[in-house]
Write a protein that holds these residues in place. Structure first.
Motif, short mmCIF file in Angstrom:
data_model
loop_
_atom_site.label_atom_id
_atom_site.label_comp_id
_atom_site.label_asym_id
_atom_site.label_seq_id
_atom_site.Cartn_x
_atom_site.Cartn_y
_atom_site.Cartn_z
N MET A 193 0.82 -1.20 0.00
CA MET A 193 0.00 0.00 0.00
C MET A 193 0.86 1.26 0.00
SD MET A 193 -3.21 0.56 -0.33
CE MET A 193 -4.03 -0.93 0.25
N SER A 194 1.98 1.24 0.71
CA SER A 194 2.86 2.41 0.77
C SER A 194 3.40 2.76 -0.62
CB SER A 194 4.02 2.17 1.74
OG SER A 194 4.74 1.00 1.35
N GLY A 195 3.79 1.72 -1.37
CA GLY A 195 4.31 1.93 -2.72
C GLY A 195 3.25 2.42 -3.68
N LEU A 196 2.04 1.88 -3.53
CA LEU A 196 0.93 2.29 -4.40
C LEU A 196 0.53 3.74 -4.13
CD1 LEU A 196 -1.36 -0.90 -4.29
CD2 LEU A 196 0.31 -0.27 -6.04
N LYS A 197 0.51 4.11 -2.86
CA LYS A 197 0.17 5.50 -2.49
C LYS A 197 1.16 6.47 -3.12
CE LYS A 197 -0.78 6.36 1.87
NZ LYS A 197 -0.64 6.28 3.35
N GLU A 198 2.43 6.10 -3.09
CA GLU A 198 3.46 6.97 -3.64
C GLU A 198 3.38 7.02 -5.17
OE1 GLU A 198 8.35 7.39 -3.70
OE2 GLU A 198 7.39 6.03 -2.26
N ARG A 199 3.17 5.86 -5.78
CA ARG A 199 3.15 5.77 -7.25
C ARG A 199 1.99 6.56 -7.85
NH1 ARG A 199 5.25 1.94 -11.02
NH2 ARG A 199 4.03 1.84 -12.94
N TYR A 200 0.81 6.45 -7.23
CA TYR A 200 -0.38 7.05 -7.83
C TYR A 200 -0.85 8.33 -7.14
CZ TYR A 200 -0.47 2.48 -10.04
OH TYR A 200 -0.12 1.34 -10.73
N GLY A 201 -0.22 8.67 -6.03
CA GLY A 201 -0.61 9.88 -5.31
C GLY A 201 -2.02 9.82 -4.77
N LEU A 202 -2.44 8.64 -4.34
CA LEU A 202 -3.80 8.44 -3.84
C LEU A 202 -3.79 7.88 -2.42
CD1 LEU A 202 -5.39 6.81 -7.02
CD2 LEU A 202 -5.84 9.11 -6.16
N GLY A 203 -4.92 8.02 -1.73
CA GLY A 203 -5.06 7.51 -0.38
C GLY A 203 -5.45 6.04 -0.37
N ILE A 204 -5.52 5.49 0.84
CA ILE A 204 -5.81 4.05 1.00
C ILE A 204 -7.21 3.69 0.50
CG2 ILE A 204 -6.23 2.26 2.74
CD1 ILE A 204 -3.87 3.36 4.30
N GLY A 205 -8.19 4.58 0.73
CA GLY A 205 -9.58 4.28 0.35
C GLY A 205 -9.73 3.95 -1.13
N PRO A 206 -9.36 4.86 -2.04
CA PRO A 206 -9.49 4.57 -3.47
C PRO A 206 -8.68 3.36 -3.91
CG PRO A 206 -9.08 6.91 -3.11
CD PRO A 206 -8.89 6.24 -1.79
N LEU A 207 -7.50 3.18 -3.29
CA LEU A 207 -6.64 2.05 -3.67
C LEU A 207 -7.27 0.72 -3.25
CD1 LEU A 207 -3.15 3.59 -2.85
CD2 LEU A 207 -3.98 2.92 -5.12
N ARG A 208 -7.84 0.67 -2.05
CA ARG A 208 -8.51 -0.56 -1.60
C ARG A 208 -9.70 -0.89 -2.51
NH1 ARG A 208 -6.58 -2.88 2.72
NH2 ARG A 208 -5.61 -1.69 4.43
N GLU A 209 -10.43 0.15 -2.89
CA GLU A 209 -11.58 -0.03 -3.80
C GLU A 209 -11.11 -0.61 -5.13
OE1 GLU A 209 -14.65 2.94 -6.11
OE2 GLU A 209 -13.98 3.53 -4.10
N ALA A 210 -10.01 -0.06 -5.66
CA ALA A 210 -9.47 -0.54 -6.93
C ALA A 210 -8.99 -1.98 -6.81
CB ALA A 210 -8.31 0.36 -7.36
N LEU A 211 -8.29 -2.28 -5.73
CA LEU A 211 -7.76 -3.63 -5.52
C LEU A 211 -8.89 -4.65 -5.41
CD1 LEU A 211 -4.89 -2.67 -3.08
CD2 LEU A 211 -4.56 -3.81 -5.28
N SER A 212 -9.97 -4.29 -4.72
CA SER A 212 -11.11 -5.20 -4.58
C SER A 212 -11.72 -5.52 -5.93
CB SER A 212 -12.17 -4.59 -3.67
OG SER A 212 -11.68 -4.43 -2.36
N GLN A 213 -11.81 -4.50 -6.77
CA GLN A 213 -12.38 -4.70 -8.11
C GLN A 213 -11.47 -5.60 -8.96
OE1 GLN A 213 -13.84 -1.07 -9.73
NE2 GLN A 213 -14.53 -1.98 -11.65
N LEU A 214 -10.17 -5.42 -8.81
CA LEU A 214 -9.21 -6.23 -9.59
C LEU A 214 -9.14 -7.66 -9.07
CD1 LEU A 214 -6.49 -3.49 -10.06
CD2 LEU A 214 -7.92 -4.49 -11.85
#
Length: 228
Positions: free
Chosen positions: A34-55
């Motif tokens: 999650m730390s790497g994804l936040k840095e790569r995309y400039g997004l918070g945990i909420g949107p990233l968790r949503e994206a990961l669940s969909q994938l």
């Protein structure tokens, strides 16, 4: 932040992460920190968790109990099964399209085939890949659209998403080789001729064979890259 903005962030995270997984920015089996994804995309945990669940639902990401997420593995057995399932479904949908499609369907196939055969000037190899791929997808979608079945088209789209990572390996080998592109152009022209003649058995057989041609190429690439 309002609800619409949150939804937009979630959609953006999903598209960016999916694109990077398909294009091999993350390797099969790699842990998605999650730390790497936040840095790569400039997004918070909420949107990233949503994206990961969909994938996860699309079988591109695997959820690890209490330990986060990994990119789904790739294998030769999955490659063979996905391509076979796609070829069988596409053959069936083409048969239905020949039965149900009218003049507008035929005209759309001809238009998309013409556009695909005439890839315009592009500025870079990556742009060539983008343009050809988009037109190639539009051509094949126009062919099966004549089946007039929203449910079958939805199943096809889901299968296409799962095959995309494998297909991208083939695409990079093909689009940058003039000989391979010309071979594809000839295959597409032959397909159009048979489809418009409404020779159902031959068209269906040709479509299945056409869709299976990438498998040996992808197999070789996977072995070369240590993915198989």
């Amino acid at each position: 932040m309002d609800t619409i903005s949150k939804q937009n962030l979630g959609v953006s995270a999903y598209h960016w992460l999916k694109r990077d997984i398909i294009r091999g920015a993350f390797t099969p089996g790699e842990k998605l920190l999650m730390s790497g994804l936040k840095e790569r995309y400039g997004l918070g945990i909420g949107p990233l968790r949503e994206a990961l669940s969909q994938l996860v639902a699309e079988s591109l990401v695997v959820a690890i109990s209490q330990r986060g997420y990994r990119v789904a593995p790739m294998s030769l057995s999955e490659l063979a099964d996905l391509y076979d399932a796609r070829a069988q479904l596409e053959g069936l949908m083409l048969e239905l399209a020949i039965q149900r499609g009218g003049d507008d369907w035929e005209a759309d196939i001809l238009a998309k085939a013409h556009t695909l055969a005439k890839v315009t000037e592009v500025n870079s190899p990556e742009e060539l890949l983008e343009v050809w791929d988009a037109r190639h997808k539009a051509f094949h979608t126009a062919i099966v659209a004549g089946c007039n079945s929203p449910h079958l088209l939805k199943v096809r789209e889901s299968l296409f998403d799962q095959v995309e990572r494998y297909r991208h390996l083939w695409l990079r080998e093909t689009v940058f080789a003039a000989e391979a592109l010309e071979r594809k152009r000839q295959e597409h022209a032959a397909l159009v001729e048979v489809i418009l003649s409404r020779d159902t058995p031959r068209a269906s057989r040709m479509m299945r064979e056409h869709l299976m041609t990438p498998v040996p190429i992808i197999t070789e690439v996977m072995k070369r890259r240590g993915l198989a």
